[in-house]
Design a protein around this motif. Structure first.
Motif, mmCIF file in Angstrom:
data_model
loop_
_atom_site.group_PDB
_atom_site.id
_atom_site.type_symbol
_atom_site.label_atom_id
_atom_site.label_comp_id
_atom_site.label_asym_id
_atom_site.label_seq_id
_atom_site.Cartn_x
_atom_site.Cartn_y
_atom_site.Cartn_z
ATOM 1 N N GLU A 188 0.835 -1.201 0.000
ATOM 2 C CA GLU A 188 0.000 0.000 0.000
ATOM 3 C C GLU A 188 0.871 1.254 0.000
ATOM 4 O OE1 GLU A 188 -2.930 0.009 3.125
ATOM 5 O OE2 GLU A 188 -3.699 -1.949 2.530
ATOM 6 N N ALA A 189 1.926 1.238 0.791
ATOM 7 C CA ALA A 189 2.835 2.385 0.843
ATOM 8 C C ALA A 189 3.469 2.626 -0.528
ATOM 9 C CB ALA A 189 3.912 2.167 1.906
ATOM 10 N N VAL A 190 3.943 1.574 -1.158
ATOM 11 C CA VAL A 190 4.569 1.698 -2.479
ATOM 12 C C VAL A 190 3.561 2.219 -3.502
ATOM 13 C CG1 VAL A 190 5.598 0.389 -4.392
ATOM 14 C CG2 VAL A 190 6.375 0.007 -2.043
ATOM 15 N N ALA A 191 2.328 1.739 -3.456
ATOM 16 C CA ALA A 191 1.298 2.192 -4.397
ATOM 17 C C ALA A 191 1.024 3.690 -4.227
ATOM 18 C CB ALA A 191 0.018 1.394 -4.202
ATOM 19 N N LEU A 192 0.960 4.154 -2.989
ATOM 20 C CA LEU A 192 0.725 5.574 -2.742
ATOM 21 C C LEU A 192 1.920 6.420 -3.165
ATOM 22 C CD1 LEU A 192 -1.128 5.329 0.670
ATOM 23 C CD2 LEU A 192 -2.093 5.998 -1.538
ATOM 24 N N LYS A 215 6.616 12.331 1.463
ATOM 25 C CA LYS A 215 5.361 12.861 2.026
ATOM 26 C C LYS A 215 4.234 11.840 1.897
ATOM 27 C CE LYS A 215 6.520 17.636 0.961
ATOM 28 N NZ LYS A 215 6.242 18.764 0.041
ATOM 29 N N ALA A 216 4.165 11.147 0.766
ATOM 30 C CA ALA A 216 3.131 10.128 0.575
ATOM 31 C C ALA A 216 3.300 9.001 1.583
ATOM 32 C CB ALA A 216 3.169 9.587 -0.854
ATOM 33 N N GLU A 217 4.539 8.601 1.830
ATOM 34 C CA GLU A 217 4.788 7.530 2.805
ATOM 35 C C GLU A 217 4.421 7.993 4.211
ATOM 36 O OE1 GLU A 217 6.245 4.763 5.525
ATOM 37 O OE2 GLU A 217 6.940 6.829 5.462
ATOM 38 N N ILE A 218 4.757 9.219 4.563
ATOM 39 C CA ILE A 218 4.419 9.752 5.893
ATOM 40 C C ILE A 218 2.903 9.861 6.050
ATOM 41 C CG2 ILE A 218 4.534 11.811 7.361
ATOM 42 C CD1 ILE A 218 7.438 12.178 6.335
ATOM 43 N N GLU A 219 2.217 10.312 4.998
ATOM 44 C CA GLU A 219 0.748 10.378 5.055
ATOM 45 C C GLU A 219 0.157 8.986 5.258
ATOM 46 O OE1 GLU A 219 -0.956 12.488 1.719
ATOM 47 O OE2 GLU A 219 0.471 14.141 1.978
ATOM 48 N N TYR A 220 0.730 8.000 4.596
ATOM 49 C CA TYR A 220 0.264 6.631 4.775
ATOM 50 C C TYR A 220 0.480 6.181 6.220
ATOM 51 C CZ TYR A 220 -0.090 1.597 4.629
ATOM 52 O OH TYR A 220 -0.446 0.302 4.917
ATOM 53 N N GLU A 221 1.681 6.432 6.749
ATOM 54 C CA GLU A 221 1.951 6.081 8.146
ATOM 55 C C GLU A 221 0.919 6.718 9.073
ATOM 56 O OE1 GLU A 221 5.848 6.993 9.727
ATOM 57 O OE2 GLU A 221 6.752 6.513 7.788
ATOM 58 N N PHE A 256 15.349 10.166 -9.779
ATOM 59 C CA PHE A 256 14.263 10.991 -9.272
ATOM 60 C C PHE A 256 14.800 12.384 -8.964
ATOM 61 C CE2 PHE A 256 13.088 6.678 -7.608
ATOM 62 C CZ PHE A 256 11.954 6.495 -8.388
ATOM 63 N N SER A 257 13.974 13.398 -9.195
ATOM 64 C CA SER A 257 14.349 14.758 -8.811
ATOM 65 C C SER A 257 14.148 14.900 -7.303
ATOM 66 C CB SER A 257 13.473 15.776 -9.549
ATOM 67 O OG SER A 257 12.134 15.722 -9.064
ATOM 68 N N THR A 258 14.711 15.957 -6.750
ATOM 69 C CA THR A 258 14.531 16.238 -5.328
ATOM 70 C C THR A 258 13.049 16.352 -5.001
ATOM 71 O OG1 THR A 258 16.670 17.363 -5.202
ATOM 72 C CG2 THR A 258 15.069 17.884 -3.478
ATOM 73 N N GLU A 259 12.303 17.031 -5.856
ATOM 74 C CA GLU A 259 10.864 17.201 -5.634
ATOM 75 C C GLU A 259 10.134 15.861 -5.662
ATOM 76 O OE1 GLU A 259 7.499 18.940 -8.405
ATOM 77 O OE2 GLU A 259 8.635 20.575 -7.448
ATOM 78 N N GLN A 260 10.509 14.982 -6.585
ATOM 79 C CA GLN A 260 9.864 13.666 -6.670
ATOM 80 C C GLN A 260 10.170 12.826 -5.432
ATOM 81 O OE1 GLN A 260 11.619 12.762 -10.431
ATOM 82 N NE2 GLN A 260 9.766 13.283 -11.580
ATOM 83 N N ILE A 261 11.392 12.899 -4.950
ATOM 84 C CA ILE A 261 11.737 12.179 -3.718
ATOM 85 C C ILE A 261 10.919 12.733 -2.560
ATOM 86 C CG2 ILE A 261 13.572 11.696 -2.045
ATOM 87 C CD1 ILE A 261 15.542 11.728 -4.449
ATOM 88 N N ALA A 262 10.836 14.061 -2.470
ATOM 89 C CA ALA A 262 10.061 14.690 -1.393
ATOM 90 C C ALA A 262 8.595 14.276 -1.475
ATOM 91 C CB ALA A 262 10.199 16.206 -1.455
ATOM 92 N N ASP A 263 8.041 14.221 -2.679
ATOM 93 C CA ASP A 263 6.644 13.798 -2.840
ATOM 94 C C ASP A 263 6.438 12.360 -2.378
ATOM 95 O OD1 ASP A 263 5.963 16.302 -3.831
ATOM 96 O OD2 ASP A 263 5.978 15.665 -5.935
ATOM 97 N N MET A 264 7.403 11.481 -2.687
ATOM 98 C CA MET A 264 7.294 10.091 -2.241
ATOM 99 C C MET A 264 7.398 10.001 -0.716
ATOM 100 S SD MET A 264 9.223 7.680 -5.030
ATOM 101 C CE MET A 264 10.712 8.667 -5.190
#
Length: 99
Positions: free
Chosen positions: A8-12, A89-95, A79-87
Motif C-alpha cells: 500500500e505504501a509503495v502504491a501511494l 510525504k506520501a509515505e508519511i501520510e500513509y503512516e 528521481f528529482s529532489t521534488e519527486q523524492i520529497a513527494d514520495m
C-alpha cells in the motif's frame, strides 16, 4: 490501529510520480532508505505524540539522506529532489493514516 502494508505504501508513493517513473523496485529502494533514515535516527519507536510542526523538517532531512545515498549508489531510476520529497510525504501520510 491498522497494520503497515508495504504494498500500500509503495502504491501511494507511485501515485505521486509520473507514469514513466513508476518502477516498483526503485520506489521500494526509496522506501527502504526512509526506514534506514528512521533506524539511524532512532525514529522507529512508535510515538503517538508526534509533532506535525516538525514534519517538513523531517521530510527535508529524509530527502537529504536519500539524495546522499543516491550520489554514492546511483539508482536505476533517477528521481528529482521534488519527486523524492513527494514520495516521502506520501509515505508519511500513509503512516499517519494507520493511527
Amino acid at each position: 490501529m491498522k497494520e503497515y502494508n508495504e504494498n500500500e505504501a509503495v502504491a501511494l508513493m507511485a501515485a505521486v510520480l509520473p507514469e514513466e517513473l513508476r518502477d516498483n523496485d526503485s520506489i521500494c529502494e526509496v522506501l527502504d532508505l526512509i526506514y534506514d533514515y528512521y533506524d539511524e535516527n532512532g525514529e522507529l519507536d512508535l510515538d503517538l505524540g508526534d509533532d506535525d510542526d516538525d514534519e517538513q523538517s523531517d521530510v527535508d532531512a529524509i530527502v537529504a539522506y536519500i539524495e546522499k545515498y543516491f550520489r554514492k549508489n546511483a539508482p536505476s531510476t533517477r528521481f528529482s529532489t521534488e519527486q523524492i520529497a513527494d514520495m516521502v510525504k506520501a509515505e508519511i501520510e500513509y503512516e499517519n493514516s494507520l493511527f
